[in-house]
Design an enzyme around this catalytic site. Structure first.
Site, PDB file in Angstrom:
ATOM      1  N   GLU A 117       1.718   0.360  -4.902  1.00 29.86           N
ATOM      2  CA  GLU A 117       1.146   1.538  -5.548  1.00 29.86           C
ATOM      3  C   GLU A 117       2.208   2.418  -5.567  1.00 29.86           C
ATOM      4  O   GLU A 117       2.864   2.767  -4.569  1.00 29.86           O
ATOM      5  CB  GLU A 117       0.078   2.383  -4.430  1.00 29.86           C
ATOM      6  CG  GLU A 117      -1.090   1.266  -4.524  1.00 29.86           C
ATOM      7  CD  GLU A 117      -2.267   2.037  -3.561  1.00 29.86           C
ATOM      8  OE1 GLU A 117      -3.383   2.299  -4.035  1.00 29.86           O
ATOM      9  OE2 GLU A 117      -1.740   1.985  -2.274  1.00 29.86           O
ATOM     10  N   ASP A 171       0.669  -1.170   0.004  1.00 31.43           N
ATOM     11  CA  ASP A 171      -0.096   0.126  -0.046  1.00 31.43           C
ATOM     12  C   ASP A 171       0.825   1.401   0.025  1.00 31.43           C
ATOM     13  O   ASP A 171       1.947   1.419   0.753  1.00 31.43           O
ATOM     14  CB  ASP A 171      -0.878   0.133   1.341  1.00 31.43           C
ATOM     15  CG  ASP A 171      -2.006   1.205   1.302  1.00 31.43           C
ATOM     16  OD1 ASP A 171      -2.675   1.063   0.508  1.00 31.43           O
ATOM     17  OD2 ASP A 171      -1.877   1.916   2.114  1.00 31.43           O
TER      18      ASP A 171
END
Length: 631
Positions: A351, A322
């Site tokens: 990400e 994340d």
């Protein structure tokens, strides 16, 4: 003084932080160079509120240690630390088990907890990253629908149940995943998170709120109080998925903690694990109130130790990071290096952005393009936006009414490699791009098309859904599907459903029957992709060699794959038509071509009706056609 703890004097590199259990004794080690005193408290069970207190002694590098003789298998423990004259109690950040809501850590004897056959259970055979088909799913969403036919609704054990049936006798659950043909299930956070109260049944959150990073979340177990239960049931889930050919990817959130001040990190070494500004305030690159400092040696060590632990103890097959750009590049290099030693085929992706302005130097942030050659993949939002437009608004992309996007689509099709002067993206190799059109964040695909194309018929929107997914599943790179999009999942327009509960988030299993055609289509494409090596190339040079674009009308893209591999079709022609009317494409090679995919079905034996084409092919509106030529 802020930098003192980062000096060599305080960097501990042993692999024994936490509680190390043996039958004869347990050794506790905790890093806190700033503590004035440290005690370990042993609790008999989760109801014990008094505990037995033992003083720890301070060793080198700021590590406190205590050796407790006797068999303390699966008992609970916490630390009591005194800093600046104030004593506080906290679970161990390195705890591997816990009782309800992470109130106490656990001295874990994994051998006594492991499900039967765990050590020797069969893990799916290794595949290349580009051969993966990732399916993203939240533990509760998967099974909580009252008509799912699954007994352990909202639990890890839901993934172990075979033979489950939903409305109209439809296959659901584990058998559904197997039938669909995915290779990896990406689970939204399953470590212990703080945003649900485990004492209450049915609370909902996505779980991007870490508390104890090395402990499975208790609300997904059948008993959150007994720390052994979540461990055993988590492993039963992994084992069942593995034995059905499905690998498990874990969503990890090392970039921030749920709170500061009272987090285990902050209680033991105040502010060390976080980034702060010159006045000592927490910086907020995560958008969640704080950001951890991966560049500091002991935070980097924690991240690396944690993923190594999950990959070995729980046999996890991949990690999704994340807000990965909040981790410095050197930390992610070390993560990749250590994980490859455990499993050379492990999937690592994340990400390539932050959640806000970070105090980490931009040169150290793992942004898109920085992953080149690192063995780490990043989410390809360029391709996503080119396909469907923006995430939550009325903007349109290639499939839902945008114009002039052909080159952007081609960049995605070649896996964002440096293909030509006009078609080049941010990757060195296709293994570095995660191709997707939607995920848990933002509007799901169905809702996006409802919002951006309110005047389209529901049939047209279903075709857009199918076309968008077909582009993800036929392009070079690593395909990623938000679970449920293959049966037109809706969240009723909620673009941020992180705590919207089951009613909004659950998979509605009746959709499988309702959108059977799309389901069968996606299933067919997954099978086709898995059967053709030329659709999963992992080297940029091979893509340049075997993939050639051919002429196509505006708002359509066509290309020829020529395969050198045995078992593949010799020539595969793929055409994406985003127009609202039929187009005609001149075939690139003379002779007969078989149509194996049209607007309605995928069938390698040839689709219903017009099996063959010569010279040219007519392609229906809003559809992907695939033709093969074997001789």
């Amino acid at each position: 003084m802020r930098k003192v703890l980062e000096s060599e004097e305080f960097v501990y590199d042993g692999d024994d932080l936490g509680a190390t259990y043996t039958k004869e004794y347990t050794v506790f080690k905790v890093w806190s160079p700033v503590a004035e005193s440290m005690k370990v408290v042993i609790y008999d069970d989760y109801k014990d509120s008094v505990g037995k207190v033992y003083p720890m002694s301070k060793g080198e590098k700021g590590v406190w240690e205590f050796k407790l003789y006797g068999d303390y298998k699966n008992k609970y423990y916490n630390y009591r630390v005194t800093i600046n004259g104030v004593e506080k109690e906290t679970p161990d950040p390195y705890a591997k088990g816990a009782t309800v809501n992470g109130e106490m850590g656990m001295i874990v004897d994994f051998d006594s907890i492991n499900p039967e056959g765990w050590d020797e259970h069969e893990i799916p055979a290794p595949i290349k990253p580009t051969e993966a088909v990732i399916y993203e799913m939240h533990v509760r969403d998967f099974s909580v629908d009252e008509d799912s036919g699954i007994k352990h609704k909202g639990k890890y054990l839901a993934f172990t149940e075979k033979g489950t049936r939903g409305p109209n006798g439809e296959i659901t659950g584990l058998d559904y995943l197997k039938e669909l043909g995915i290779t990896h299930i990406h689970l939204l956070p399953v470590y212990d998170f703080a945003s649900v109260d485990e004492t209450k049944e049915g609370e909902y959150n996505w779980g991007y709120d870490p508390y104890l990073y090395n402990v499975p979340e208790g609300s997904y177990s059948t008993n959150p109080y007994d720390g052994t239960v979540r461990i055993k049931e988590f492993k039963e889930m992994v084992k069942a998925l593995h034995e059905n050919g499905i690998r498990v990817v874990m969503d990890v959130v090392f970039n921030h903690t749920y709170t500061t001040g009272n987090s285990p990190f902050d209680i033991l070494v105040p502010k060390y694990y976080y980034r702060t500004d010159s006045s000592g305030k927490y910086t907020n690159g995560s958008g969640c109130g704080n950001e951890t400092a991966s560049e500091k040696p002991m935070m980097r060590k924690f991240i690396v130790d944690s993923v190594k632990f999950w990959a070995t103890e729980y046999k996890i097959d991949g990690f999704r990071f994340d807000l990965m750009a909040l981790h410095d590049i050197d930390t992610m290099r070390e993560v990749e290096k250590q994980l490859r030693k455990i499993n050379p085929n492990i999937l690592i992706y994340g990400e390539p952005w932050t959640g806000g302005p970070s105090s980490l130097s931009p040169t150290k942030q793992l942004k898109k393009g920085k992953q080149k050659g690192m063995g780490i993949a990043v989410f390809n939002d360029d391709f996503r936006n080119a396909i469907k437009g923006d995430n939550d608004g009325e903007g349109v992309g290639f499939v839902n009414g945008g114009a002039g996007l052909e080159d952007e689509i081609k960049k995605g099709i070649v896996g964002m490699i440096d293909y030509s002067s006009r078609i080049k993206g941010f990757t060195k190799e296709p293994t570095e791009t995660i191709n997707y059109v939607s995920c848990h964040d933002n509007l799901c695909l169905f809702d996006k098309f409802e919002k951006s194309n309110p005047n389209a018929t529901s049939e047209e929107r279903e075709k857009m859904n199918r076309l968008a997914l077909s582009m993800v599943l036929t392009s070079q790179g690593i395909p990623f599907i938000q679970g449920g999009t293959e049966i037109l999942r809706t969240k009723h327009g909620n673009h941020n459903s992180f705590r919207a509960g089951d009613e909004i988030n659950k998979i509605d299993w009746s959709n499988k029957n309702k959108y059977r055609e799309t389901y069968e289509y996606i299933k067919g494409l997954i099978a086709l992709r898995k059967s053709q090596k030329v659709m999963t190339l992992d080297k940029a040079e091979d893509i340049k060699k075997y993939l050639k674009f051919i002429e196509a009308p505006k708002n359509s893209v066509a290309y020829l794959l020529t395969s050198p591999y045995e078992g593949d079709f010799k020539n595969i022609l793929i055409i994406h038509n985003a127009n609202r009317e039929e187009i005609e494409i001149k075939l690139p090679l003379e002779g007969k071509w078989s149509i194996i995919s049209n607007e309605k079905e995928v069938n390698v034996e040839g689709v219903n009706g017009a099996y063959e084409a010569v010279e040219s092919v007519k392609v229906a509106p809003l559809s992907t056609y695939i033709l093969i030529k074997t001789n």
